[in-house]
Design an enzyme around this catalytic site. Structure first.
Site: not given
Length: 148
Positions: A53, A55, A86, A83
């Site tokens: 991801h 992040e 993260c 999410c």
């Protein structure tokens, strides 16, 4: 900590790169003071790795560049609400603050579905949602609309 639109614009540039690479269009930048320390976009499909991801990658790169595992003087700008994975990483990196664009009704963990940064897990992170929300949500909508 000051939240500035110009940094969300940079995160949106990263999200557009993800879009054109066929990835879910999420982009992130980590900012310290007046400068960007790191930037990233989703690369889940590229690497076949669910942890790629934007992040997580941006946080890892920032910690590496700054030579510390603590980012308490940094702000993460990300185009979509993080999410749980993260948001948890933000806690573990001891992030100073987080700013996101679009809310995530499905998995948002900074207030929408859960509030991991609220202090319930031992640390509190100031979170600012809805920064350039319309632009961020539009890009996500275009991406998912093209997949249907």
């Amino acid at each position: 900590m000051r939240i500035e639109k110009r940094f969300m614009e940079e995160a949106l540039r990263e999200a557009k790169t993800a879009f054109f690479e066929g990835e879910t269009p999420v982009g992130a930048v980590v900012v310290r003071g007046d400068g960007i320390v790191s930037r990233a976009h989703n690369e889940v499909m590229k690497y076949g790795d669910a942890s790629r991801h934007a992040e997580l990658t941006a946080l890892r790169l920032a910690a590496e560049k700054l030579g510390t595992r603590y980012l308490d003087d940094c702000v993460l700008y990300v185009t979509m609400e993080p999410c749980p994975m993260c948001a948890g990483a933000c806690l573990n990196f001891r992030l100073g603050a987080a700013a996101f664009g679009a809310y995530d009704e499905t998995c948002g963990a900074f207030g929408t579905k859960a509030d991991i940064g609220s202090g319930a897990f031992g640390a509190e992170i100031p979170v600012f949602g809805g920064i350039m929300e319309e632009e961020c949500a539009k890009l996500l909508g275009e991406f998912f609309g093209s997949k249907r």
